[in-house]
Design an enzyme around this catalytic site. Structure first.
Site, mmCIF file in Angstrom:
data_model
loop_
_atom_site.group_PDB
_atom_site.id
_atom_site.type_symbol
_atom_site.label_atom_id
_atom_site.label_comp_id
_atom_site.label_asym_id
_atom_site.label_seq_id
_atom_site.Cartn_x
_atom_site.Cartn_y
_atom_site.Cartn_z
ATOM 1 N N ARG A 136 -12.358 10.435 9.109
ATOM 2 C CA ARG A 136 -10.405 10.664 8.840
ATOM 3 C C ARG A 136 -10.048 12.162 9.401
ATOM 4 O O ARG A 136 -10.267 12.677 7.973
ATOM 5 C CB ARG A 136 -10.503 9.686 8.354
ATOM 6 C CG ARG A 136 -10.745 7.700 8.201
ATOM 7 C CD ARG A 136 -9.821 6.919 7.252
ATOM 8 N NE ARG A 136 -8.930 6.941 7.853
ATOM 9 C CZ ARG A 136 -7.735 6.215 7.224
ATOM 10 N NH1 ARG A 136 -7.614 6.072 5.842
ATOM 11 N NH2 ARG A 136 -6.170 6.089 7.377
ATOM 12 N N ASP B 164 -0.909 -1.522 10.488
ATOM 13 C CA ASP B 164 -2.053 -2.256 10.012
ATOM 14 C C ASP B 164 -2.739 -3.707 10.733
ATOM 15 O O ASP B 164 -3.520 -4.428 9.911
ATOM 16 C CB ASP B 164 -1.444 -2.119 8.683
ATOM 17 C CG ASP B 164 -1.788 -0.592 8.364
ATOM 18 O OD1 ASP B 164 -2.485 0.247 8.868
ATOM 19 O OD2 ASP B 164 -1.359 0.030 6.986
ATOM 20 N N LYS C 109 -7.473 4.931 11.740
ATOM 21 C CA LYS C 109 -7.334 4.533 10.734
ATOM 22 C C LYS C 109 -8.650 4.263 10.301
ATOM 23 O O LYS C 109 -9.240 5.805 10.317
ATOM 24 C CB LYS C 109 -7.220 3.347 10.672
ATOM 25 C CG LYS C 109 -5.630 3.087 11.125
ATOM 26 C CD LYS C 109 -4.638 3.418 10.303
ATOM 27 C CE LYS C 109 -3.645 3.307 10.726
ATOM 28 N NZ LYS C 109 -2.954 3.589 9.603
ATOM 29 N N ARG D 153 -9.306 -3.921 6.633
ATOM 30 C CA ARG D 153 -8.677 -4.913 7.708
ATOM 31 C C ARG D 153 -9.705 -5.585 9.216
ATOM 32 O O ARG D 153 -9.020 -6.634 9.220
ATOM 33 C CB ARG D 153 -7.543 -4.126 8.427
ATOM 34 C CG ARG D 153 -6.276 -3.554 7.064
ATOM 35 C CD ARG D 153 -5.572 -3.412 7.703
ATOM 36 N NE ARG D 153 -4.492 -2.677 6.667
ATOM 37 C CZ ARG D 153 -3.870 -2.989 5.693
ATOM 38 N NH1 ARG D 153 -3.688 -3.998 5.053
ATOM 39 N NH2 ARG D 153 -3.254 -2.275 4.486
#
Length: 457
Positions: free
Chosen positions: A134, A332, A359, A407
């Protein structure tokens, strides 16, 4: 979560209606900030309901390595976790003797860089395989303006070395894209900087940092600029004072059992003590637009944050169009919202999702790939996600690659709870970073989740 040696596949299939009364884990965003500001305060901070996922524990370890005294106490009468933090005061952080391993915690890493950037210390940051992919440039740029220096891998990625400014200079920074992490990193750097640090935010993002700074005694003023942007002015070098913090239930975590209850026929679920920060409730507004039977009860305030109970009952959903300006309030939640859209009647369009590409994984790509594997038509046009809902249960029957993204993992397990055939995710380890006990909680409500390898047609 630190690069565990082997994958942990999980499967979900249709089960019983979901019912019961639950409390989801503490808000991850609030938990990170409570540990950091408690560590920078004078005196003791007692945190009730801290999220004990790997992301937050990485922040606790990092703050302890820089001098804060952090301990877990006995749970309170309600069973909520209790942690104490004895802080070192603003400017009092010690140079860590070890590498700060942030695991999968992107929020923890970026915010902690803000804290360190204006202390005269050097710290080495790393993370797991996902976090090391990231980019950190979005915080490196503004933090360098205070006088901090960085040495990072190509693409401004971890591992990196941060040398904090010995004589930091206050800055005025206009956030180029909506990002609570960038805003918060700049404000936290401003704590140990003389004078006033100013952040200009054209699009409002979650304000947990501002609320908690004020809760700990910082002087922070918000006004509106001539162009309509929010202007935040923080007075540097305050004496923060430790005190009690009760962490609300994480609305991003609540999203998974809540959407599951909306989709699984005959479900009726009550989620207690969920955070209702108005900059975090975009998902709830969107679900109501889709026809969700969603009720908010017993609204109150705890440690500066609005909190309430949510009752969700099985509902027939319809497609919806969500404008880009709502994205920051639910960024999110798009993976689980895409699952809801897949089961809705009609097409849904979600605009302004560029942030999802940076993300824990490229979530836009992961959502489309997973939905298509499960028989749902989905695509992107620029930063718009388009999901063609079937008005009935998707086919399922796929193995979804989650790329260590918690997620994405939980979203597709929810899809498996309503699809015709089971859905398996290739690796569920990352779920523990934000929602420890997710599998046990969902099975306790009536879901059918298993670690056994499923056989797919």
């Amino acid at each position: 979560m630190i690069d565990l040696p082997s994958a942990h596949p999980l499967s979900a299939r249709r089960g019983s209606p979901l019912s019961g009364r639950i409390r989801v884990p503490g808000d991850k965003s609030v938990s990170h900030r409570a540990l950091m500001l408690g560590g920078l305060a004078v005196g003791r901070t007692t945190i009730t309901g801290l999220l004990e996922g790997e992301d937050v524990l990485a922040t606790a370890r990092a703050m302890a390595l820089m001098g804060a005294s952090i301990a877990r106490e006995d749970d309170d009468a309600s069973g909520a976790s209790v942690w104490t933090v004895d802080g070192v005061g603003v400017g009092g952080l010690a140079e860590p003797a070890e590498v700060l391993d942030m695991g999968n915690a992107g929020t923890g890493a970026r915010l902690l860089m803000g804290v360190v950037a204006t202390h005269p210390i050097t710290a080495l940051f790393t993370g797991d395989a996902s976090l090391r992919k990231r980019p950190m440039g979005r915080v490196i740029d503004p933090l360098s303006r205070f006088g901090a220096t960085f040495l990072a891998r190509a693409g401004n990625r971890l591992p990196l070395a941060l040398k904090g400014a010995a004589e930091p200079l206050p800055v005025t920074y206009r956030v180029p894209v909506p990002s609570a992490q960038v805003k918060s990193a700049v404000l936290l750097a401003g704590l140990n900087t003389p004078g006033e640090t100013t952040v200009i935010e054209p699009v409002a993002t979650r304000d947990h940092t501002e609320r908690m700074l004020i809760h700990f005694g910082a002087r922070l003023v918000r006004r509106q600029g001539d162009d309509g942007a929010d202007v935040l002015v923080l007075s540097g070098q305050p004496e923060l004072t430790g005190g009690p913090v009760r962490v609300p239930g994480d609305p991003s975590s609540a999203a998974f059992p809540l959407v599951a209850a909306l989709l699984v026929p005959e479900s009726d679920l009550l989620l207690e003590g969920v955070g209702l920060n108005p900059l975090r409730t975009g998902l709830f507004d969107t679900l109501r637009e889709m026809g969700a039977d969603l009720e908010v009860l017993n609204v109150r305030e705890e440690a500066g944050e609005p909190v309430g109970d949510l009752r969700a009952r099985a509902s027939a959903l319809k497609g919806v169009e969500v404008p880009a300006d709502r994205a920051p309030s639910m960024i999110d939640e798009y993976p689980i919202l895409a699952v809801a859209a897949a089961c809705a009647h009609g097409t849904s369009r979600f605009h302004g999702l560029a942030e999802l590409r940076v993300k824990e994984s490229d979530r836009l790509a992961a959502i489309v790939r997973g939905l298509e594997a499960c028989g749902v038509e989905a695509t992107t046009e620029g930063d718009t996600l388009i999901v063609k809902g079937q008005g009935e249960a998707p086919q399922g029957g796929a193995v979804v690659q989650v790329d260590l993204d918690h997620r994405i993992a939980m979203a597709f397990l929810v899809l498996g709870m309503v699809s015709v055939e089971p859905v398996r995710i290739d690796d569920g380890r990352a779920i523990e970073t934000s929602f420890p006990g997710f599998v046990d909680l969902m099975t306790g409500l009536g879901a059918h989740l298993t670690t056994e390898q499923e056989t797919f047609a």
